[in-house]
Design a protein around this motif. Structure first.
Motif, PDB file in Angstrom:
ATOM      1  N   UNK A 165      30.259 -39.995 -15.274  1.00  6.96           N
ATOM      2  CA  UNK A 165      29.741 -38.269 -15.627  1.00  6.96           C
ATOM      3  C   UNK A 165      31.080 -37.681 -15.732  1.00  6.96           C
ATOM      4  N   UNK A 166      32.497 -38.209 -14.954  1.00 10.86           N
ATOM      5  CA  UNK A 166      32.827 -37.888 -14.749  1.00 10.86           C
ATOM      6  C   UNK A 166      34.531 -38.069 -16.159  1.00 10.86           C
ATOM      7  N   UNK A 167      34.624 -39.485 -16.627  1.00 20.19           N
ATOM      8  CA  UNK A 167      35.291 -39.744 -17.626  1.00 20.19           C
ATOM      9  C   UNK A 167      34.439 -39.255 -18.740  1.00 20.19           C
ATOM     10  N   UNK A 168      33.089 -38.964 -19.301  1.00 20.47           N
ATOM     11  CA  UNK A 168      32.610 -38.512 -20.152  1.00 20.47           C
ATOM     12  C   UNK A 168      33.327 -36.739 -20.445  1.00 20.47           C
ATOM     13  N   UNK A 169      33.407 -36.432 -18.972  1.00 18.04           N
ATOM     14  CA  UNK A 169      33.926 -34.730 -18.780  1.00 18.04           C
ATOM     15  C   UNK A 169      35.370 -35.392 -19.266  1.00 18.04           C
ATOM     16  N   UNK A 170      35.782 -35.630 -18.451  1.00 18.31           N
ATOM     17  CA  UNK A 170      37.908 -35.889 -19.003  1.00 18.31           C
ATOM     18  C   UNK A 170      37.732 -36.088 -20.844  1.00 18.31           C
ATOM     19  N   UNK A 171      36.795 -36.985 -20.777  1.00 21.41           N
ATOM     20  CA  UNK A 171      37.072 -37.449 -22.232  1.00 21.41           C
ATOM     21  C   UNK A 171      37.169 -36.224 -23.154  1.00 21.41           C
ATOM     22  N   UNK A 172      35.769 -35.548 -22.899  1.00 22.34           N
ATOM     23  CA  UNK A 172      36.038 -34.451 -23.866  1.00 22.34           C
ATOM     24  C   UNK A 172      36.506 -33.053 -23.613  1.00 22.34           C
ATOM     25  N   UNK A 173      36.957 -32.968 -22.357  1.00 22.36           N
ATOM     26  CA  UNK A 173      38.739 -32.043 -22.947  1.00 22.36           C
ATOM     27  C   UNK A 173      39.633 -31.921 -22.748  1.00 22.36           C
ATOM     28  N   UNK A 174      39.979 -34.381 -22.824  1.00 20.00           N
ATOM     29  CA  UNK A 174      41.125 -33.790 -23.805  1.00 20.00           C
ATOM     30  C   UNK A 174      41.425 -34.117 -25.507  1.00 20.00           C
ATOM     31  N   UNK A 175      39.792 -34.170 -25.458  1.00 19.99           N
ATOM     32  CA  UNK A 175      39.320 -34.295 -26.904  1.00 19.99           C
ATOM     33  C   UNK A 175      39.605 -33.003 -27.960  1.00 19.99           C
ATOM     34  N   UNK A 176      38.678 -31.745 -26.800  1.00 21.78           N
ATOM     35  CA  UNK A 176      39.068 -30.617 -27.088  1.00 21.78           C
ATOM     36  C   UNK A 176      40.308 -29.575 -26.927  1.00 21.78           C
TER      37      UNK A 176
END
Length: 58
Positions: free
Chosen positions: A43-54
């Motif tokens: 879940x943390x990796x997914x949140x970090x990936x989404x934040x980087x894309x944003x």
């Protein structure tokens, strides 16, 4: 040393050298904690990936 005490001492030493295997409950608890940690990491990796894309879409 009395025979009963000697037997208790030998049993204690045998267990100290080779501890008993974990119980089923202990194994299940360990597996649950491992699965929970893996889930949190995912879940943390997914949140970090989404934040980087944003951040890249500015």
């Amino acid at each position: 040393m009395p025979d009963g005490d000697r037997e208790l001492l030998l049993n204690y030493l045998a267990i100290g050298i080779h501890p008993p295997p974990p119980t089923r409950e202990e194994l299940l608890r360990q597996q649950f904690e491992k699965d929970l940690a893996a889930s949190r990491d995912q879940k943390q990796r997914k949140a970090n990936d989404a934040a980087r894309r944003a951040q890249g879409k500015k």
